[in-house]
Design a protein around this motif. Structure first.
Motif, PDB file in Angstrom:
ATOM      1  N   LEU A  19       5.878   3.688  -9.104  1.00  0.00           N
ATOM      2  CA  LEU A  19       5.074   2.472  -9.221  1.00  0.00           C
ATOM      3  C   LEU A  19       3.947   2.553  -8.205  1.00  0.00           C
ATOM      4  N   ARG A  20       2.776   2.149  -8.612  1.00  0.00           N
ATOM      5  CA  ARG A  20       1.653   2.053  -7.679  1.00  0.00           C
ATOM      6  C   ARG A  20       1.395   0.568  -7.456  1.00  0.00           C
ATOM      7  N   LEU A  39      -9.709  -6.050 -12.897  1.00  0.00           N
ATOM      8  CA  LEU A  39      -8.893  -5.296 -13.861  1.00  0.00           C
ATOM      9  C   LEU A  39      -9.424  -3.885 -14.048  1.00  0.00           C
ATOM     10  N   ASN A  40     -10.729  -3.739 -14.052  1.00  0.00           N
ATOM     11  CA  ASN A  40     -11.319  -2.391 -14.162  1.00  0.00           C
ATOM     12  C   ASN A  40     -10.949  -1.529 -12.961  1.00  0.00           C
ATOM     13  N   GLU A  41     -10.941  -2.121 -11.769  1.00  0.00           N
ATOM     14  CA  GLU A  41     -10.540  -1.375 -10.579  1.00  0.00           C
ATOM     15  C   GLU A  41      -9.066  -0.991 -10.659  1.00  0.00           C
ATOM     16  N   MET A  42      -8.249  -1.860 -11.226  1.00  0.00           N
ATOM     17  CA  MET A  42      -6.832  -1.529 -11.427  1.00  0.00           C
ATOM     18  C   MET A  42      -6.686  -0.302 -12.313  1.00  0.00           C
ATOM     19  N   GLU A  43      -7.475  -0.242 -13.374  1.00  0.00           N
ATOM     20  CA  GLU A  43      -7.405   0.902 -14.291  1.00  0.00           C
ATOM     21  C   GLU A  43      -7.897   2.183 -13.616  1.00  0.00           C
ATOM     22  N   ILE A  44      -8.973   2.089 -12.866  1.00  0.00           N
ATOM     23  CA  ILE A  44      -9.523   3.272 -12.205  1.00  0.00           C
ATOM     24  C   ILE A  44      -8.495   3.888 -11.258  1.00  0.00           C
ATOM     25  N   LEU A  45      -7.749   3.035 -10.541  1.00  0.00           N
ATOM     26  CA  LEU A  45      -6.784   3.509  -9.547  1.00  0.00           C
ATOM     27  C   LEU A  45      -5.357   3.584 -10.085  1.00  0.00           C
ATOM     28  N   ASN A  46      -5.188   3.350 -11.383  1.00  0.00           N
ATOM     29  CA  ASN A  46      -3.858   3.417 -12.020  1.00  0.00           C
ATOM     30  C   ASN A  46      -2.845   2.496 -11.337  1.00  0.00           C
ATOM     31  N   LEU A  47      -3.262   1.279 -11.024  1.00  0.00           N
ATOM     32  CA  LEU A  47      -2.367   0.332 -10.376  1.00  0.00           C
ATOM     33  C   LEU A  47      -1.431  -0.306 -11.398  1.00  0.00           C
ATOM     34  N   ASP A  48      -0.161  -0.428 -11.027  1.00  0.00           N
ATOM     35  CA  ASP A  48       0.811  -1.087 -11.888  1.00  0.00           C
ATOM     36  C   ASP A  48       0.944  -2.562 -11.556  1.00  0.00           C
ATOM     37  N   ILE A  49       0.977  -2.880 -10.256  1.00  0.00           N
ATOM     38  CA  ILE A  49       1.110  -4.258  -9.795  1.00  0.00           C
ATOM     39  C   ILE A  49       0.084  -4.502  -8.707  1.00  0.00           C
ATOM     40  N   LEU A  50      -0.670  -5.576  -8.844  1.00  0.00           N
ATOM     41  CA  LEU A  50      -1.642  -5.939  -7.822  1.00  0.00           C
ATOM     42  C   LEU A  50      -1.362  -7.366  -7.357  1.00  0.00           C
ATOM     43  N   GLY A  51      -1.090  -7.507  -6.053  1.00  0.00           N
ATOM     44  CA  GLY A  51      -0.939  -8.831  -5.468  1.00  0.00           C
ATOM     45  C   GLY A  51      -2.296  -9.325  -4.995  1.00  0.00           C
ATOM     46  N   ILE A  52      -2.593 -10.587  -5.269  1.00  0.00           N
ATOM     47  CA  ILE A  52      -3.903 -11.152  -4.956  1.00  0.00           C
ATOM     48  C   ILE A  52      -3.765 -12.278  -3.931  1.00  0.00           C
ATOM     49  N   SER A  53      -4.648 -12.255  -2.921  1.00  0.00           N
ATOM     50  CA  SER A  53      -4.810 -13.380  -2.003  1.00  0.00           C
ATOM     51  C   SER A  53      -6.149 -14.047  -2.272  1.00  0.00           C
ATOM     52  N   GLU A  54      -6.225 -15.336  -2.005  1.00  0.00           N
ATOM     53  CA  GLU A  54      -7.432 -16.136  -2.205  1.00  0.00           C
ATOM     54  C   GLU A  54      -7.943 -16.055  -3.645  1.00  0.00           C
ATOM     55  N   VAL A 261      -5.370  -2.261  -0.465  1.00  0.00           N
ATOM     56  CA  VAL A 261      -4.312  -1.434   0.125  1.00  0.00           C
ATOM     57  C   VAL A 261      -3.356  -1.035  -0.994  1.00  0.00           C
ATOM     58  N   VAL A 262      -3.040   0.271  -1.089  1.00  0.00           N
ATOM     59  CA  VAL A 262      -2.235   0.800  -2.191  1.00  0.00           C
ATOM     60  C   VAL A 262      -1.061   1.605  -1.644  1.00  0.00           C
ATOM     61  N   ALA A 263       0.110   1.423  -2.258  1.00  0.00           N
ATOM     62  CA  ALA A 263       1.291   2.220  -1.903  1.00  0.00           C
ATOM     63  C   ALA A 263       1.889   2.820  -3.170  1.00  0.00           C
ATOM     64  N   ASP A 264       2.313   4.083  -3.070  1.00  0.00           N
ATOM     65  CA  ASP A 264       2.995   4.760  -4.171  1.00  0.00           C
ATOM     66  C   ASP A 264       4.476   4.815  -3.846  1.00  0.00           C
ATOM     67  N   ILE A 265       5.279   4.302  -4.773  1.00  0.00           N
ATOM     68  CA  ILE A 265       6.719   4.190  -4.540  1.00  0.00           C
ATOM     69  C   ILE A 265       7.472   4.832  -5.697  1.00  0.00           C
ATOM     70  N   ILE A 266       8.365   5.765  -5.377  1.00  0.00           N
ATOM     71  CA  ILE A 266       9.155   6.424  -6.408  1.00  0.00           C
ATOM     72  C   ILE A 266      10.225   5.456  -6.918  1.00  0.00           C
ATOM     73  N   THR A 267      10.241   5.232  -8.188  1.00  0.00           N
ATOM     74  CA  THR A 267      11.254   4.392  -8.825  1.00  0.00           C
ATOM     75  C   THR A 267      11.174   4.635 -10.319  1.00  0.00           C
ATOM     76  N   ARG A 268      12.152   4.147 -11.028  1.00  0.00           N
ATOM     77  CA  ARG A 268      12.144   4.251 -12.493  1.00  0.00           C
ATOM     78  C   ARG A 268      12.379   2.874 -13.070  1.00  0.00           C
ATOM     79  N   LEU A 269      11.601   2.535 -14.085  1.00  0.00           N
ATOM     80  CA  LEU A 269      11.801   1.257 -14.753  1.00  0.00           C
ATOM     81  C   LEU A 269      13.005   1.347 -15.671  1.00  0.00           C
ATOM     82  N   LYS A 270      13.729   0.249 -15.765  1.00  0.00           N
ATOM     83  CA  LYS A 270      14.883   0.223 -16.657  1.00  0.00           C
ATOM     84  C   LYS A 270      14.429   0.186 -18.098  1.00  0.00           C
TER      85      LYS A 270
END
Length: 332
Positions: A19-20, A39-54, A261-270
């Protein structure tokens, strides 16, 4: 030196086993074209989940947004009366059906649970009071985070705390919580964050991976004179080795004074269980004389089949006969 178990890992993940996750103070989502930009930036960076402030959005709810290329995203948001607050999650199509729970806590805190292996993930996105806020407001914020965790996190779940914490944890290593690749000097809000991490067994991922100092900041003051690191991704220490990278991404741009800020975390979706498809009868068709005759004929054949079974004797119990009829009818 950095922790070799974290900083020297090779990014060998694939979309199937990682998961990114990211967090971003976007400085409002209401301006025309702003959401599409994010959303376009999410696609460019292959983000799965983005938390938003403000978010600057009032009330709470969810909606789906689709880019011109057809890619869809799910947005869960929680706002309030303060127009310059609000938090949200944006999930890509891969994740939107993996959500099991959403916790709309306040205009500063929102939580979400994701179905994953080996354990489910509980992510909290937050927007902390600024350093010059009252001690009471800051204490209330951290009490609310503690309550959210204590009331909703199961022991085995991977807790991830992300967001604009408005805290400086500094560039000096603090136990196994803060790494050597932070920025600046620890302040009082940073102490509050470190204490929470110590209590809830979290480590601050984007202080453990080496990145040139000029790219570590997550916020820039108007005019660019001051640059601080105040946005973080904190992960349960139990899953420390699952984090393969966590860095600031200055290239992402949505017109905000904060960096992504982006983190890559190894996991598998059920794998989602297939939902049973319920049958719906079209009763209008039975009004047709031909269909009515065929239906009656089919029922008669089923009855004859059931009653001719070896175990169906003349004095068979009515309940047994009923069960036999039901079984045969359900074979269709």
């Amino acid at each position: 030196m950095s922790n070799p178990s974290l900083s020297q890992k090779k990014s060998t993940f694939t979309k199937q086993n990682h998961l990114r996750i990211a967090t971003w103070n976007v400085g409002g989502m209401n301006a025309p074209g702003k959401l599409e930009n994010i959303l376009n930036e999410m696609e460019i960076l292959n983000l799965d989940i983005l938390g938003i402030s403000e978010t600057f959005m009032n009330d709470a709810g969810d909606f789906t947004s689709t880019l011109p290329n057809g890619d869809s995203f799910k947005i869960f948001y929680c706002g309030g009366n303060k127009s310059r607050r609000g938090v949200a999650f944006i999930l890509n199509k891969k994740l939107m059906n993996q959500v099991t729970s959403v916790y709309m806590i306040s205009e500063r805190i929102i939580g979400i649970k994701i179905n994953a292996n080996p354990v489910n993930i509980f992510i909290i996105q937050c927007y902390a009071p600024t350093l010059d806020s009252s001690d009471e407001e800051k204490a209330e914020f951290y009490d609310m985070i503690r309550t959210t965790i204590d009331d909703n996190k199961k022991f085995q779940e991977n807790l991830i705390l992300i967001g604009d914490l408005n805290a400086k944890v500094g560039n000096a290593k603090i136990e196994d919580i803060v790494g050597p690749h932070g920025l600046g000097t620890l302040n009082s809000s940073g102490e509050d964050l470190v204490n929470l991490c110590k209590e809830k067994q979290l480590f601050i991922t984007n202080t453990w991976f080496e990145q040139k100092q000029s790219s570590r900041h997550t916020w820039t003051s108007p005019g660019g004179a001051i640059k601080n690191q105040i946005d973080y991704i904190c992960v349960s220490k139990r899953f420390r080795n699952s984090v393969t990278n966590a860095k600031v991404r200055p290239s992402a741009d949505c017109g905000s004074d904060h960096n992504l800020v982006v983190a890559d975390i190894i996991t598998r979706l059920k794998k989602l269980a297939r939902k049973a498809v319920s049958r719906k009868w079209n009763l209008e068709k039975i009004k047709c004389p031909t269909n009515k005759s065929l239906f009656a004929q089919g029922i008669e054949e089923k009855l004859n089949t059931t009653l001719s079974l070896p175990n169906n004797e003349a004095d068979a119990d009515v309940n047994v006969t009923y069960v036999g009829i039901t079984i045969n009818l359900n074979k269709e």
